[in-house]
Design an enzyme around this catalytic site. Structure first.
Site, PDB file in Angstrom:
ATOM      1  N   ARG A  83       0.836  -1.185   0.000  1.00  0.00           N
ATOM      2  CA  ARG A  83       0.000   0.000   0.000  1.00  0.00           C
ATOM      3  C   ARG A  83       0.876   1.243   0.000  1.00  0.00           C
ATOM      4  O   ARG A  83       1.737   1.402   0.863  1.00  0.00           O
ATOM      5  CB  ARG A  83      -0.880  -0.016   1.256  1.00  0.00           C
ATOM      6  CG  ARG A  83      -1.450   1.299   1.650  1.00  0.00           C
ATOM      7  CD  ARG A  83      -2.781   1.519   0.984  1.00  0.00           C
ATOM      8  NE  ARG A  83      -3.224   2.877   1.226  1.00  0.00           N
ATOM      9  CZ  ARG A  83      -4.356   3.191   1.811  1.00  0.00           C
ATOM     10  NH1 ARG A  83      -5.170   2.246   2.221  1.00  0.00           N
ATOM     11  NH2 ARG A  83      -4.692   4.435   1.962  1.00  0.00           N
ATOM     12  N   ARG A  92      -4.780   3.290  -5.167  1.00  0.00           N
ATOM     13  CA  ARG A  92      -4.168   2.469  -4.120  1.00  0.00           C
ATOM     14  C   ARG A  92      -4.285   0.983  -4.456  1.00  0.00           C
ATOM     15  O   ARG A  92      -5.255   0.554  -5.085  1.00  0.00           O
ATOM     16  CB  ARG A  92      -4.773   2.753  -2.754  1.00  0.00           C
ATOM     17  CG  ARG A  92      -6.226   2.469  -2.541  1.00  0.00           C
ATOM     18  CD  ARG A  92      -7.184   3.588  -2.912  1.00  0.00           C
ATOM     19  NE  ARG A  92      -6.807   4.928  -2.552  1.00  0.00           N
ATOM     20  CZ  ARG A  92      -7.007   5.477  -1.358  1.00  0.00           C
ATOM     21  NH1 ARG A  92      -7.586   4.807  -0.407  1.00  0.00           N
ATOM     22  NH2 ARG A  92      -6.655   6.714  -1.139  1.00  0.00           N
ATOM     23  N   ASP A  95      -7.169  -0.976   0.015  1.00  0.00           N
ATOM     24  CA  ASP A  95      -7.752  -0.162   1.067  1.00  0.00           C
ATOM     25  C   ASP A  95      -8.669  -1.074   1.879  1.00  0.00           C
ATOM     26  O   ASP A  95      -9.549  -1.726   1.302  1.00  0.00           O
ATOM     27  CB  ASP A  95      -8.620   0.904   0.376  1.00  0.00           C
ATOM     28  CG  ASP A  95      -8.674   2.206   1.123  1.00  0.00           C
ATOM     29  OD1 ASP A  95      -8.011   2.326   2.158  1.00  0.00           O
ATOM     30  OD2 ASP A  95      -9.385   3.093   0.649  1.00  0.00           O
ATOM     31  N   ASP A  97     -11.182  -0.578   4.958  1.00  0.00           N
ATOM     32  CA  ASP A  97     -11.789   0.427   5.834  1.00  0.00           C
ATOM     33  C   ASP A  97     -12.715  -0.233   6.843  1.00  0.00           C
ATOM     34  O   ASP A  97     -13.630  -0.968   6.450  1.00  0.00           O
ATOM     35  CB  ASP A  97     -12.634   1.421   5.015  1.00  0.00           C
ATOM     36  CG  ASP A  97     -11.784   2.395   4.227  1.00  0.00           C
ATOM     37  OD1 ASP A  97     -10.629   2.638   4.618  1.00  0.00           O
ATOM     38  OD2 ASP A  97     -12.286   2.914   3.208  1.00  0.00           O
TER      39      ASP A  97
HETATM   40  N1  ROI Z   1     -13.680   5.325  -5.436  1.00  0.00           N
HETATM   41  C1  ROI Z   1     -14.165   4.094  -5.627  1.00  0.00           C
HETATM   42  N2  ROI Z   1     -15.012   3.866  -6.630  1.00  0.00           N
HETATM   43  N3  ROI Z   1     -13.839   3.063  -4.794  1.00  0.00           N
HETATM   44  C2  ROI Z   1     -12.982   3.236  -3.762  1.00  0.00           C
HETATM   45  O1  ROI Z   1     -12.689   2.266  -3.029  1.00  0.00           O
HETATM   46  C3  ROI Z   1     -12.463   4.517  -3.530  1.00  0.00           C
HETATM   47  N4  ROI Z   1     -11.627   4.771  -2.487  1.00  0.00           N
HETATM   48  C4  ROI Z   1     -11.158   5.986  -2.255  1.00  0.00           C
HETATM   49  C5  ROI Z   1     -11.468   7.161  -3.135  1.00  0.00           C
HETATM   50  C6  ROI Z   1     -10.176   7.666  -3.744  1.00  0.00           C
HETATM   51  C7  ROI Z   1     -12.142   8.220  -2.294  1.00  0.00           C
HETATM   52  N5  ROI Z   1     -12.340   6.810  -4.228  1.00  0.00           N
HETATM   53  C8  ROI Z   1     -12.832   5.568  -4.409  1.00  0.00           C
HETATM   54  O2  ROI Z   1     -10.384   6.181  -1.211  1.00  0.00           O
END
Ligand code: ROI
Length: 159
Positions: A83, A92, A95, A97
């Site tokens: 990452r 990235r 991610d 979350d």
């Molecule tokens: N946009 C999408 N479609 N999916 C994501 O996981 C995602 N994650 C982010 C940002 C850059 C805000 N945009 C994203 O962190």
């Protein structure tokens, strides 16, 4: 035991493989049990548009880990996937979350739960609704929240 939902996202280095690998790592954690995964969705980037489409999913599991110990596990899995954060809201490799932890509200510098943007984001709500359509957040079900937003750019993809 605690009920947890997390969001998974990637838009670099074969995003679907990144998610598959993250799921394998989650499965092999001793503190994580009964893992369930939503469908995978291809989605247009929210935020800066000059980056590849994302692949997103949501996972549910139960855990005895407390929130910060769980956050350490998630960040460790992110780090294993190289990452890098080149840019705020930029591309990235992985991610993870923490979206929901029981029905707890957590506001500390490292962690805000429920995830602050989750109710605005189709790439979170749609896969979450696969797993928990009737889960209630802010007095409404996930399905009701989902019905208020545009999800026309989300495409379910084979796992
Ligand atoms: N946009 C999408 N479609 N999916 C994501 O996981 C995602 N994650 C982010 C940002 C850059 C805000 N945009 C994203 O962190």
């Amino acid at each position: 035991m605690h009920n947890v939902y997390i969001g998974l996202g990637s838009n670099l280095d074969q995003p679907k493989k990144q998610l598959d690998s993250a799921i394998a790592h989650l499965n092999s954690q001793s503190g994580i049990h009964e893992l369930q995964i939503s469908r995978f969705y291809q989605s247009k980037p929210v935020g800066p548009q000059d980056q590849p489409d994302f692949v997103n999913a949501v996972a549910f599991f139960i855990t005895e880990l407390e929130p910060l110990a769980l956050l350490d596990v998630l960040q460790n899995i992110e780090n294993i996937h190289d990452r890098v954060r080149l840019q705020h809201w930029g591309p990235r490799t992985l991610d993870l979350d923490l979206l929901l932890y029981d029905n707890k509200s957590i506001q500390i510098p490292r962690l805000t739960v429920p995830h602050p943007f989750m109710l605005e984001r189709g790439f979170v709500l749609k896969p979450l609704a696969d797993l928990a359509p009737n889960l209630i957040l802010n007095s409404k079900t996930i399905t009701e929240h989902l019905n208020k937003i545009d999800i026309s750019d989300l495409i379910p993809i084979p796992k």
